[in-house]
Design an enzyme around this catalytic site. Structure first.
Site, PDB file in Angstrom:
ATOM      1  N   GLU A 117      31.705  36.213  51.221  1.00 52.65           N
ATOM      2  CA  GLU A 117      30.517  35.782  50.346  1.00 52.65           C
ATOM      3  C   GLU A 117      29.409  36.349  50.888  1.00 52.65           C
ATOM      4  O   GLU A 117      28.321  36.583  50.194  1.00 52.65           O
ATOM      5  CB  GLU A 117      30.727  34.345  50.403  1.00 52.65           C
ATOM      6  CG  GLU A 117      32.028  33.590  49.697  1.00 52.65           C
ATOM      7  CD  GLU A 117      32.107  34.179  48.101  1.00 52.65           C
ATOM      8  OE1 GLU A 117      31.131  34.606  47.732  1.00 52.65           O
ATOM      9  OE2 GLU A 117      33.179  33.818  47.562  1.00 52.65           O
ATOM     10  N   ASP A 258      41.351  40.883  43.779  1.00 56.54           N
ATOM     11  CA  ASP A 258      40.702  41.606  42.506  1.00 56.54           C
ATOM     12  C   ASP A 258      39.538  42.621  43.177  1.00 56.54           C
ATOM     13  O   ASP A 258      39.635  43.899  42.964  1.00 56.54           O
ATOM     14  CB  ASP A 258      39.877  40.548  41.746  1.00 56.54           C
ATOM     15  CG  ASP A 258      39.379  39.215  42.724  1.00 56.54           C
ATOM     16  OD1 ASP A 258      39.134  39.627  44.058  1.00 56.54           O
ATOM     17  OD2 ASP A 258      38.591  38.221  42.051  1.00 56.54           O
ATOM     18  N   GLU A 351      40.739  28.357  34.801  1.00 56.89           N
ATOM     19  CA  GLU A 351      40.991  29.179  36.053  1.00 56.89           C
ATOM     20  C   GLU A 351      42.445  29.724  35.878  1.00 56.89           C
ATOM     21  O   GLU A 351      42.492  30.844  36.657  1.00 56.89           O
ATOM     22  CB  GLU A 351      41.072  28.425  37.134  1.00 56.89           C
ATOM     23  CG  GLU A 351      39.341  27.775  37.354  1.00 56.89           C
ATOM     24  CD  GLU A 351      38.542  28.929  38.002  1.00 56.89           C
ATOM     25  OE1 GLU A 351      37.986  28.579  39.231  1.00 56.89           O
ATOM     26  OE2 GLU A 351      38.058  29.874  37.199  1.00 56.89           O
ATOM     27  N   GLU A 372      33.231  37.326  34.556  1.00 54.88           N
ATOM     28  CA  GLU A 372      34.052  38.467  34.645  1.00 54.88           C
ATOM     29  C   GLU A 372      34.231  38.835  33.251  1.00 54.88           C
ATOM     30  O   GLU A 372      34.004  40.081  32.854  1.00 54.88           O
ATOM     31  CB  GLU A 372      35.453  37.977  35.078  1.00 54.88           C
ATOM     32  CG  GLU A 372      35.492  38.322  36.710  1.00 54.88           C
ATOM     33  CD  GLU A 372      34.613  37.048  37.440  1.00 54.88           C
ATOM     34  OE1 GLU A 372      34.279  37.113  38.476  1.00 54.88           O
ATOM     35  OE2 GLU A 372      34.664  35.971  36.675  1.00 54.88           O
TER      36      GLU A 372
END
Length: 575
Positions: A117, A258, A351, A372
């Site tokens: 992050e 991902d 989710e 996304e």
């Protein structure tokens, strides 16, 4: 094949179909302008309440109108929102925030931070803002983009992450203490995305600073994952970075994996790297063979290929956008339409969504305003101009405003079934969700530049071209200008290319030595032709320079010998 794949960002503007004429098209155009302004208003409603109620904390808590630190006490929302300000055209606030960050952000703190992050949000956000500073009217220092305060901040933050990569495999730990390094009891288990999502930011840092350590550790981590893929070509979800043993063996395209796939493609485009693209294409075949069913992607056991979870995760919705980057638009649209049906069912993406049952999964019913699906809509709209993609943007604006908007910002949706809210507004809402929505509705934004407009910048290393388009978004939607990677140093392989080009062009003997001599206007060397001249002479020959450069500039990230023709540099042997 890689040439066309690597240029796909630039080809959006060159190959877009013309929207249909008629009143329907005109009506859509009016809607686009209206929704663009609504998105702008969304941004400022969230941003201003963050400043009023949460700064200098990382995030806004919109239900209680206060703030909290979440990822390390960096004023994270401010860093994440910085380049969005410029995309919305607010140069004065961009300039103000740059000064605030220089004065107020300190990475020398005793905080345990996520390596992943911190890289995508802090390092990526600072690098993007650094490269956009001149466009935003910031008075940059001599040597920019090869130096500058935001670049130094990005480098400092990245150096704090380097101890995490000191493992036998080269794969990083997931957490690092910014003051003390990796804690002695730190778990060695890291998710695949947490290992393979560094090449965009770290390669950019290496190219701008001249220090190869960042790109080197990022490449080593990528290759370690590649080396440990299964015999059927898949990777799992979590791996032990000390032993290289897979701990979670679920293979798919969603959470935990991902952005590893995303960075193979974007790293290949950014660096014009055939190896990274070939790695992705091989993964892509395995993904299609084992995880794809009726344009959905399931989770399977990485060694056997048997289905382990027949679910769609909201994080997987980036995949159609990634498919568009490799030119697989038809498959991308079919998968996108599957995901869009889920959005229309709930007014957002839960989710987890159980595909056979057609409903949410227990305790995974929330929607934290993720970007996304909107990201994929933006990419696909650039490629197709299909109005269905604008409809997703419209639905997203309507849903978020209706369900999530509160007096102090926009709140995470805890449960899409009954619209209960949670007291959190993640920084990616301003970094990604709002940005992609705005870019979907703003076809003339500078981010969509096709190369017809550009800036020629003088650096200590010569002249380079910036802001010509082809921006590569990191996984937090921070745009990186690929041309900037060629501004700050002459790598040895580029020097060899120059010498080979020289020998070929002048038909000189192999044992002659050559040097590149730049204009004194470029910071060093002998005088050269004025770059504004339309031709340069050598041995009675004239070569067209600036006037013929526009077609090449439509794709600013090119092999070095292509750039020579673009820039019209003059090369002389040293005799």
């Amino acid at each position: 094949a890689l040439r066309s794949l690597g240029s796909v960002l630039c080809l959006w503007a060159l190959r877009l179909p013309v929207p249909p004429a008629g009143t329907g098209a005109a009506a859509r155009e009016l809607d686009v302008a209206s929704y663009r302004e609504r998105v702008r208003a969304m941004f400022y409603h969230a941003y201003e309440h963050y400043l009023e109620s949460a700064f200098p904390y990382d995030e806004l808590r919109p239900l209680t109108c206060d703030g909290q630190d979440t990822w390390g006490s960096f004023s994270l929302t401010l860093i994440d929102a910085l380049d969005t300000l410029l995309i919305l055209g607010n140069v004065s606030e961009f300039q103000r925030v740059v000064n605030v960050l220089q004065e107020g952000v300190d990475f020398d703190i005793d905080v345990n931070a996520s390596v992943f992050e911190t890289n995508i949000r802090v390092v990526g956000g600072l690098l993007s803002a650094h490269l956009l500073s001149k466009k935003a009217g910031v008075e940059v220092e001599v040597g920019w983009p090869c130096s500058g305060p935001l670049l130094r901040m990005a480098e400092e933050a990245a150096r704090k992450l380097l101890p995490a990569f000191q493992t036998p495999t080269g794969m990083p730990y997931g957490t690092v203490n910014l003051l003390h390094g990796v804690n002695p009891g730190e778990t060695p288990v890291t998710c695949t995305a947490g290992i393979g999502t560094f090449i965009v930011e770290f390669a950019t840092l290496s190219h701008l600073t001249g220090d190869p350590v960042f790109e080197d550790v990022a490449r080593k981590a990528l290759k370690a994952l590649w080396k440990n893929r299964s015999d059927i070509g898949l990777v799992g979800n979590h791996i032990d970075v000390i032993t290289a043993k897979w701990v979670a063996q679920d293979a798919g395209i969603g959470a935990g994996v991902d952005s590893y796939f995303e960075y193979l493609v974007k790293g290949a485009i950014l660096l014009q790297d055939k190896e990274l693209m070939s790695m992705f294409l091989e993964y892509n075949e395995a993904i299609k063979n084992y995880t794809k069913f009726d344009d959905w992607y399931l989770w399977v056991q990485m060694y056997k290929g048997t289905v382990s979870m027949p679910v769609f995760q909201s994080l997987e919705a980036y995949w159609p956008g990634l498919q568009s980057l490799i030119g697989d638009v038809d498959n991308a649209m079919r998968t996108f339409l599957n995901y869009y049906t889920v959005w229309k069912q709930f007014g957002g993406l839960p989710e987890f969504y159980n595909i056979p049952q057609g409903y949410t999964v227990d305790k995974r019913e929330g929607y934290p305003l993720r970007p996304e699906l909107i990201e994929s809509a933006m990419y696909l709209y650039r490629a197709t101009r299909d109005p269905t993609l604008l409809e997703l943007g419209r639905d997203a604006v309507e849903s978020i405003e209706k369900i999530s908007k509160v007096d102090c910002g926009f709140a995470t949706i805890k449960d899409l079934r009954d619209h209960r809210l949670d007291n959190r507004m993640e920084s990616f809402f301003l970094a990604e969700t709002v940005k992609y929505l705005y870019l979907l509705f703003d076809p003339d934004n500078f981010i969509h530049n096709d190369g017809s407009v550009f800036d020629a910048v003088i650096t200590p290393y010569g002249e380079c071209v910036l802001n010509a388009g082809g921006y590569v978004f990191n996984t937090e939607a921070h745009p990186i200008d690929p041309a900037a990677l060629h501004c700050c140093r002459k790598r040895k392989e580029e020097q060899w290319e120059v010498e080979d080009l020289m020998r070929e062009f002048y038909s000189l003997k192999k044992n002659k030595k050559f040097t590149l001599k730049r204009s004194s206007n470029h910071g060093e060397g002998e005088s050269a032709k004025d770059p504004e001249d339309t031709s340069s002479e050598k041995g009675g020959e004239k070569r067209n320079s600036k006037k013929s450069s526009h077609s090449l500039l439509s794709c600013p990230s090119q092999s070095f010998n292509s750039k020579l023709a673009v820039l019209g540099q003059v090369f002389l042997d040293n005799t």
